[in-house]
Design a protein around this motif. Structure first.
Motif, mmCIF file in Angstrom:
data_model
loop_
_atom_site.group_PDB
_atom_site.id
_atom_site.type_symbol
_atom_site.label_atom_id
_atom_site.label_comp_id
_atom_site.label_asym_id
_atom_site.label_seq_id
_atom_site.Cartn_x
_atom_site.Cartn_y
_atom_site.Cartn_z
ATOM 1 N N SER A 38 0.852 -1.190 0.000
ATOM 2 C CA SER A 38 0.000 0.000 0.000
ATOM 3 C C SER A 38 0.886 1.237 0.000
ATOM 4 C CB SER A 38 -0.916 -0.007 1.224
ATOM 5 O OG SER A 38 -0.163 0.178 2.403
ATOM 6 N N VAL A 39 0.264 2.367 -0.166
ATOM 7 C CA VAL A 39 0.999 3.632 -0.154
ATOM 8 C C VAL A 39 1.440 3.976 1.269
ATOM 9 C CG1 VAL A 39 0.823 6.121 -0.577
ATOM 10 C CG2 VAL A 39 -0.171 4.491 -2.216
ATOM 11 N N HIS A 40 0.538 3.778 2.238
ATOM 12 C CA HIS A 40 0.809 4.190 3.614
ATOM 13 C C HIS A 40 1.347 3.080 4.509
ATOM 14 C CE1 HIS A 40 -0.896 8.129 2.889
ATOM 15 N NE2 HIS A 40 -1.950 7.563 2.352
ATOM 16 N N GLY A 41 1.537 1.888 3.965
ATOM 17 C CA GLY A 41 2.121 0.788 4.734
ATOM 18 C C GLY A 41 1.353 0.491 6.004
ATOM 19 N N GLY A 42 2.044 0.445 7.125
ATOM 20 C CA GLY A 42 1.443 0.106 8.407
ATOM 21 C C GLY A 42 0.390 1.096 8.882
ATOM 22 N N ARG A 43 0.366 2.290 8.303
ATOM 23 C CA ARG A 43 -0.653 3.281 8.684
ATOM 24 C C ARG A 43 -1.949 3.104 7.905
ATOM 25 N NH1 ARG A 43 -0.384 8.657 8.529
ATOM 26 N NH2 ARG A 43 0.392 8.673 6.405
ATOM 27 N N ALA A 44 -1.922 2.287 6.843
ATOM 28 C CA ALA A 44 -3.115 2.104 6.013
ATOM 29 C C ALA A 44 -4.223 1.465 6.830
ATOM 30 C CB ALA A 44 -2.785 1.237 4.806
#
Length: 158
Positions: A38-44
Motif C-alpha cells: 500500500s501507499v501508507h504501509g502500516g498506517r493504512a
C-alpha cells in the motif's frame, strides 16, 4: 523502443462469477495486503472502490488514490488505471475478468501500460512479483466467504 509485455495472472476460485466479482470489488478492503502493499504501509486502514476510484485511507484520514475505474461490467469485468503512490499520468492499466468454468470462476488479471514508467521492465518485474501475493489473498477471501454469510445486495457501481 522495446515493448514490455503485460503481466497476466490467473486464480481459480470456487464461487460463481457474481460472488467472485463482489469479493474483488466490494470486498477488496478485507483481503488486500495493506501492510505489505500500500501507499501508507502500516498506517493504512482501508482500501475500497469509492465513486469510481480506488482509494486507500489511513486511520487519521490521509488518502491515496490508486486508480480510476475505466470499465465496470458485473459480473464479468472490472478495469482501472493503476498508480498507487504515483501521479495519475504515470499509470498502468489493470483489467480483471471473471469467467464461469467448471468448479467455479477463472479470475484473470492483466496488467499493462508499462510505457508510462521511468523503467518499464523494472516496474513490470515488481508487479509480476506482487500480483501472486494479492491474488492469493483474494482467493483466500473467496474461500472464507463460502463458509460465512454473504453480505446482502449485489456489487454496486463504483
Amino acid at each position: 523502443m522495446t515493448t514490455v509485455p503485460p503481466v497476466r495472472r490467473e486464480v481459480l476460485v470456487e464461487a460463481a462469477p457474481a460472488v467472485a466479482f463482489e469479493v474483488f470489488t466490494d470486498g477488496i478492503g478485507r483481503w488486500w495486503p495493506l501492510a505489505e502493499l500500500s501507499v501508507h504501509g502500516g498506517r493504512a486502514g482501508s482500501v475500497g472502490f469509492v465513486d469510481g476510484v480506488i482509494v486507500e485511507r489511513t486511520g487519521s484520514g490521509d488518502e491515496a488514490v490508486w486508480g480510476t475505474v475505466t470499465r465496470w461490467e458485473p459480473p464479468g469485468v472490472v478495469a482501472f488505471s493503476w498508480h498507487p503512490g504515483r501521479p495519475a499520468d504515470v499509470a498502468g492499466l489493470v483489467e480483471v475478468t471473471f469467467a464461469a468454468v467448471e468448479g467455479g470462476t477463472l479470475v484473470t488479471l492483466r496488467h499493462s501500460g508499462w510505457e508510462s514508467y521511468a523503467d518499464p521492465a523494472a516496474a513490470r518485474a515488481e508487479y509480476d512479483r506482487g500480483w501472486p501475493t494479492v491474488l492469493g489473498r483474494y482467493g483466500g477471501e473467496v474461500a472464507a466467504r463460502a463458509v460465512r454469510p454473504a453480505p446482502s445486495g449485489p456489487a454496486r457501481r463504483p
